[in-house]
Scaffold this motif. Sequence first.
Motif, PDB file in Angstrom:
ATOM      1  N   PHE A 100     -60.266   4.862  27.807  1.00 22.07           N
ATOM      2  CA  PHE A 100     -59.835   5.485  29.061  1.00 22.07           C
ATOM      3  C   PHE A 100     -58.330   5.692  29.104  1.00 22.07           C
ATOM      4  CE2 PHE A 100     -58.225   4.986  33.418  1.00 22.07           C
ATOM      5  CZ  PHE A 100     -58.829   6.074  34.010  1.00 22.07           C
ATOM      6  N   ARG A 101     -57.585   4.802  28.452  1.00 17.43           N
ATOM      7  CA  ARG A 101     -56.132   4.896  28.502  1.00 17.43           C
ATOM      8  C   ARG A 101     -55.629   6.245  27.994  1.00 17.43           C
ATOM      9  NH1 ARG A 101     -54.768   0.961  24.996  1.00 17.43           N
ATOM     10  NH2 ARG A 101     -55.332  -0.605  26.542  1.00 17.43           N
ATOM     11  N   ALA A 102     -56.307   6.804  27.006  1.00 18.31           N
ATOM     12  CA  ALA A 102     -55.853   8.059  26.413  1.00 18.31           C
ATOM     13  C   ALA A 102     -55.926   9.220  27.389  1.00 18.31           C
ATOM     14  CB  ALA A 102     -56.683   8.367  25.165  1.00 18.31           C
TER      15      ALA A 102
ATOM     16  N   CYS B 194     -48.812  15.575  27.893  1.00 22.43           N
ATOM     17  CA  CYS B 194     -47.947  14.763  27.016  1.00 22.43           C
ATOM     18  C   CYS B 194     -48.553  13.387  26.779  1.00 22.43           C
ATOM     19  CB  CYS B 194     -46.556  14.641  27.633  1.00 22.43           C
ATOM     20  SG  CYS B 194     -45.623  16.191  27.713  1.00 22.43           S
ATOM     21  N   SER B 195     -49.077  12.782  27.848  1.00 26.12           N
ATOM     22  CA  SER B 195     -49.701  11.458  27.700  1.00 26.12           C
ATOM     23  C   SER B 195     -50.882  11.520  26.747  1.00 26.12           C
ATOM     24  CB  SER B 195     -50.162  10.941  29.067  1.00 26.12           C
ATOM     25  OG  SER B 195     -49.076  10.772  29.943  1.00 26.12           O
ATOM     26  N   LEU B 196     -51.696  12.580  26.885  1.00 22.98           N
ATOM     27  CA  LEU B 196     -52.858  12.707  26.017  1.00 22.98           C
ATOM     28  C   LEU B 196     -52.436  12.900  24.565  1.00 22.98           C
ATOM     29  CD1 LEU B 196     -55.902  12.898  25.732  1.00 22.98           C
ATOM     30  CD2 LEU B 196     -55.729  15.345  26.205  1.00 22.98           C
ATOM     31  N   ALA B 197     -51.400  13.705  24.338  1.00 18.92           N
ATOM     32  CA  ALA B 197     -50.926  13.933  22.973  1.00 18.92           C
ATOM     33  C   ALA B 197     -50.427  12.639  22.340  1.00 18.92           C
ATOM     34  CB  ALA B 197     -49.822  14.987  22.980  1.00 18.92           C
ATOM     35  N   VAL B 198     -49.639  11.897  23.108  1.00 21.91           N
ATOM     36  CA  VAL B 198     -49.113  10.631  22.587  1.00 21.91           C
ATOM     37  C   VAL B 198     -50.240   9.645  22.325  1.00 21.91           C
ATOM     38  CG1 VAL B 198     -47.663   8.642  23.134  1.00 21.91           C
ATOM     39  CG2 VAL B 198     -46.856  10.947  23.671  1.00 21.91           C
ATOM     40  N   ALA B 199     -51.173   9.557  23.283  1.00 18.88           N
ATOM     41  CA  ALA B 199     -52.267   8.603  23.131  1.00 18.88           C
ATOM     42  C   ALA B 199     -53.171   8.973  21.961  1.00 18.88           C
ATOM     43  CB  ALA B 199     -53.080   8.541  24.422  1.00 18.88           C
TER      44      ALA B 199
ATOM     45  N   VAL C  96     -56.804  22.847  27.465  1.00 24.91           N
ATOM     46  CA  VAL C  96     -55.565  22.411  26.814  1.00 24.91           C
ATOM     47  C   VAL C  96     -55.710  20.984  26.301  1.00 24.91           C
ATOM     48  CG1 VAL C  96     -53.133  21.870  27.211  1.00 24.91           C
ATOM     49  CG2 VAL C  96     -54.093  24.003  28.084  1.00 24.91           C
ATOM     50  N   ALA C  97     -56.344  20.125  27.111  1.00 24.70           N
ATOM     51  CA  ALA C  97     -56.549  18.735  26.680  1.00 24.70           C
ATOM     52  C   ALA C  97     -57.389  18.680  25.411  1.00 24.70           C
ATOM     53  CB  ALA C  97     -57.220  17.947  27.795  1.00 24.70           C
ATOM     54  N   LEU C  98     -58.459  19.463  25.397  1.00 21.61           N
ATOM     55  CA  LEU C  98     -59.289  19.490  24.193  1.00 21.61           C
ATOM     56  C   LEU C  98     -58.540  20.105  23.016  1.00 21.61           C
ATOM     57  CD1 LEU C  98     -62.708  20.553  25.767  1.00 21.61           C
ATOM     58  CD2 LEU C  98     -61.951  18.265  25.099  1.00 21.61           C
ATOM     59  N   GLY C  99     -57.674  21.070  23.310  1.00 19.18           N
ATOM     60  CA  GLY C  99     -56.855  21.646  22.249  1.00 19.18           C
ATOM     61  C   GLY C  99     -55.888  20.641  21.662  1.00 19.18           C
ATOM     62  N   ILE C 100     -55.311  19.804  22.541  1.00 18.48           N
ATOM     63  CA  ILE C 100     -54.422  18.744  22.055  1.00 18.48           C
ATOM     64  C   ILE C 100     -55.186  17.776  21.160  1.00 18.48           C
ATOM     65  CG2 ILE C 100     -53.061  16.749  22.789  1.00 18.48           C
ATOM     66  CD1 ILE C 100     -52.275  18.360  25.271  1.00 18.48           C
TER      67      ILE C 100
END
Length: 763
Positions: free
Chosen positions: A422-424, A653-658, A739-743
């Motif tokens: 979930f954190r991601a 950004c959070s999703l990319a980092v996670a 976009v999230a799925l693309g990341i």
Amino acid sequence: MFRLALRLTVAGGREAWTRLAAIVLAVTVGVCLLLATLAGINGVNAQNARYAWLETGFTPETHRPVADADGLWWQILADTFDGKVIGRIDLAATGAHSPVPPGIAELPGPGEYYASPAMSRLLHATPAAELGDRFPGHQVGIIGDVALPAPDSLFIVIGRTPAELSRTGLADEVTAIATTVPSSCSGDECAIGVGIDENGMILVLSVVALAILFPVLILIATATRLSAARRELRFAAMRLVGATPRQVSVVAAVEAAAGALAGTVLGFPLFLALRDPIAAIPFTGAPFFPSDLSLSLADVLLVLIGIPLAAALVARVALRRVQISPLGVTRRVTPRPPRAIRLVPLLAGIAELGYFTAAGPPKTTQHQTLAYATGFALILSGLMIAGPWLTMLAARIIAARSRRPASLLAGRRLADNPRAGFRAISGLVLALFVTSVSVGVITTLIAAAGPSGGNSAGATLQQNFGHAARDGQFVSSVPSIPAGTLARLDAIHGVAGTSVIHSNPTFQPDPSVRRSGAPLGPPQAQLPGVALCSDVARTPAIGRCAPGADVVAIGTGFGNGAGRKSTADKAIWPAVDISPAMLEQLPVSALVVQTDGSRAALESARTLLEKEFPSRFVPDTISAMSAGSGRLLQAYKQLSNVVVLVSLPIAGCSLAVAAAAGLAERKRPFSLLRLTGAPIAMLRRVLAFETVVPLLLTAVVSIGVGFLAAHLFLRAQLDQTLQPPGLQYYVIVCAGLVVALGILGSTLPLLRRVTGPDAARND
């Protein structure tokens, strides 16, 4: 220990430097947005403070006797040009020591005026017949920024004689200029946009601050946890060779805080570099002066100390297994699964909003702010706390029903550690909640105000005369409209016709009719105006006459205030037993001018009416009158747009980092799977399942809770029912998810590179 900690921060070669750079970059972006939020709140206060001088005449302080001060006749009116509000202040000094408003060197004499920079440019760029002829005299100076709430504020200060202003009945004689910051607006103040409705804006800003701060803090926390599992192994090894828990805590805190401190320091110059474009965003309905977006010493210290400290605390929490036992990490003990009790904060926040829906909102603005901010904070926190439990629930369902290796592995891994799964996606979940609340509230408010009067309402001017007396009867200040005035109006290119509405002598006002809606007397006795059908036919925005009628009873409140829709264009007005000759003897209550909708026709007609009939209420279009609180809604809509545009990128950004951190931390188990024969395509499906499942599940829950919270807020505070958002909202949500799925997809090619045979070695 500090020197050792700093050495360990960059130990590991390119991987360590890459990790540190990612932390610094993420924290820099987060700190910049956090500073922009704090500066924005300060900017609203600074902007509102510049409205203080416009309170002159409305506050007792301006009427108290002042030693060695002469009186100043002061009249403040609202004007409009092409949909923009103009603040007009007419002044007349009674002596050499009359007070001078801020922004001008001296009081203008009769026939002189000062204009704000934007107003001055508008006057020079517009034909005099459309604007300049409204203001007597010539320009002698520019109003300084100290008196302007925004760079594009339209203000004009006109010099008059005491005799002129004392006869208008609209002016006050004051002995001082107001310095009290308005806390709300009413009457002419609201009409010229004297501030923002600070009570409402503080309430909205409180939610906005929470909405932006939560994703920013998640981004910073996610960044500082990069390679957390790898560092846990290192710290466990240090414990095995004799390091104490305190020494390990110091190393972890310094290592985590170093990148956060560097990112925090870099966030300040980034904010300063972006301050000018941020100031141009009119998220209160007007842009800011860049200097208004300032930071107090408390803001600077809060960010400069708080962010590195928060990073150190995150590192400390991440090491709790090492603190218990140096073998805790090595043995990889499965953490306790989350329990359903995690739903309590979320349910408590919803229950609080539900309570105020049933019991009514608190009485004061301060209590409302506290109540709603607490409720939304509980819901935001509750989503974060309940997220792992929801993720575990979905993972167990998938694992139990899975028939393929990829989904089975993903389901069991998520069920084993749902917090990490979930954190991601936690930042995106909050962003979707914030978007749902913002769009839901704003869509409902705009729908309540609604379009008015059909297409012709925006092309039709209405000038009202007089006021309602205590007994409800209309008292007109204009006995008749001169024929020359009507001829000059008809001569304006683009004017199609005029309607003169007279006071209805049979009008029977009664408060009980308005309260209960029960009929009283014949229909024409409930309408305050009467008009010739030949006039009504030339102004379709105000309706039409019943068949066969010559004179009809007609309503005059075509623009009937905030939160209501004007449907006068669809009205069929009833006949009244008044002859056209008798009609001419009745006082005038309103004048309606139908134009072709062009700016030249509207503004030329408005200018002529203002010159012919000086009044506290300037003529305006029927659609603008119906909007009522439209300007405040636009300010809230801007705030909503800012929240959406800021929170979604932060979540991305959070999703990319996670995603990158999760891939780096799991490269050894994935490498072992590859060595046992698992194809790379299956591992990619595992990664996709681990992110997509919690993302879609919690996204649905977050959006649903967002709409529920918006509905409860609207019912409690405004007695409105949530209106479904339009297509734009669904486009934004789908775009965010895509976009999230693309990341996520962009990280999948790294899987082959980081899961080679060398990554399977024991550290």
